[in-house]
Design a protein around this motif. Structure first.
Motif, PDB file in Angstrom:
ATOM      1  N   SER A  73       0.809  -1.220   0.000  1.00 15.21           N
ATOM      2  CA  SER A  73       0.000   0.000   0.000  1.00 15.21           C
ATOM      3  C   SER A  73       0.840   1.267   0.000  1.00 15.21           C
ATOM      4  N   ASN A  74       2.088   1.179  -0.404  1.00 10.49           N
ATOM      5  CA  ASN A  74       2.925   2.371  -0.514  1.00 10.49           C
ATOM      6  C   ASN A  74       2.420   3.251  -1.646  1.00 10.49           C
ATOM      7  N   SER A  75       2.477   4.565  -1.456  1.00 10.66           N
ATOM      8  CA  SER A  75       1.888   5.460  -2.450  1.00 10.66           C
ATOM      9  C   SER A  75       2.604   6.806  -2.469  1.00 10.66           C
ATOM     10  N   LEU A  76       2.610   7.422  -3.642  1.00 14.83           N
ATOM     11  CA  LEU A  76       3.090   8.792  -3.760  1.00 14.83           C
ATOM     12  C   LEU A  76       2.081   9.794  -3.208  1.00 14.83           C
ATOM     13  N   LEU A  77       0.864   9.347  -2.951  1.00 16.19           N
ATOM     14  CA  LEU A  77      -0.182  10.228  -2.427  1.00 16.19           C
ATOM     15  C   LEU A  77      -0.132  10.230  -0.901  1.00 16.19           C
TER      16      LEU A  77
END
Length: 295
Positions: free
Chosen positions: A153-157
């Motif tokens: 669930s890693n994200s730039l957001l």
């Protein structure tokens, strides 16, 4: 994305000589023709999320319809590379390398995950190019927010998932990458970047117009639908939510599944015919036989 189906938090793991806890198992692969590889040997850090699911349930219990769609597209009679964008540990890249002769590129900005892709590929003699990059709508750098829940669930957001850590990562557009690497003009892209899929597509506009690759894209309800609609606007793609039973209904609106059961969509540069859906069903059947212990 995060699973909420009550799976246990941990499974048995082995201990490496250096003291690092490892997850070591054989992953059964779908076999449809004589001589195809029957399994992959997996040896990765024990805490990685997707390998834990694969050890427990095999491919039979992991995104069967989306994997079947991926395998069907790989088998189409047209040239080009397979790009796994937001690859995590690289399952889609591994399958592309085992079941096709296409160039395969896995894009994963988290060093530990990128190393897992590379180590499994090398141990199984798979040709997978691993790029420590996050694809987006611009070139540069950005913060990648590491989920406190799972490494899937890693994200730039910022704020997409609770996160107490971040890392600085390199950003690149698909268009820039393809321009610099003409041997990897894509035939298919699988994009799973935890809500920033529209930005990936915006950064691929020239590639989509010129080369018309097939697209498998995660769509999260009430997260990215409007931006995806804008990113795909005017390109003439056919839109299908990947459900359990093909052939799928052609959609005129991109709407994520509020029950989070069917997360991925097929954006096809041409309308799939009966042959496509027949191959899809055959791959579904083959994948459903890939249960643990069936090597």
């Amino acid at each position: 994305v995060e699973r909420t189906d009550g799976r246990p938090a941990a499974l048995p793991v082995t201990q490496s000589p250096a003291g690092e806890r490892r997850r070591v198992f054989s992953l059964t692969l779908p076999v449809r023709h004589p001589g195809q590889r029957r399994h992959l040997e997996i040896d990765v850090p024990s805490h990685l999320y997707v390998p834990r699911l694969l050890e427990q349930g095999g491919l039979a219990d992991y995104e069967v319809s989306t994997l079947a769609c991926w395998m069907t597209i790989l088998g189409l009679d047209s040239p080009g590379a397979a790009l796994d964008v937001g690859a995590n540990v690289g399952l889609y890249a591994w399958l592309a390398a085992t079941h096709s002769d296409r160039p395969v590129v896995a894009f994963e900005p988290v060093p530990e995950l990128a190393e897992a892709i590379r180590s499994v590929a090398e141990a199984n003699e798979l040709q997978v190019q691993v790029e420590l990059l996050a694809l987006s709508d611009r070139n540069g750098t950005a913060e990648l927010f590491l989920s406190d829940a799972t490494d899937s669930s890693n994200s730039l957001l910022e704020g997409f998932r609770p996160s107490s850590r971040s890392i600085r990562v390199e950003l690149l557009t698909v268009d820039s990458y393809v321009a610099a690497n003409p041997s990897v003009v894509p035939h298919v892209l699988k994009i799973d970047t935890e809500t920033t899929e529209p930005e990936v597509l915006s950064g691929a506009r020239q590639t989509l117009e010129a080369h018309r690759p097939w697209l498998i894209v995660e769509v999260l309800a009430k997260r990215s639908e409007q931006r995806l609609t804008r990113a795909l606007g005017g390109l003439g793609y056919h839109w299908y939510r990947i459900d359990a039973d093909p052939p799928f209904e052609r959609r005129t609106e991109i709407a994520g599944d509020p029950d989070h059961e069917h997360l991925n969509w097929l954006f096809a540069p041409q309308e799939p015919g009966e042959g496509f859906w027949g191959e899809f069903e055959d791959w579904q059947e083959a994948l459903r036989s890939c249960v643990p212990g069936s090597v």
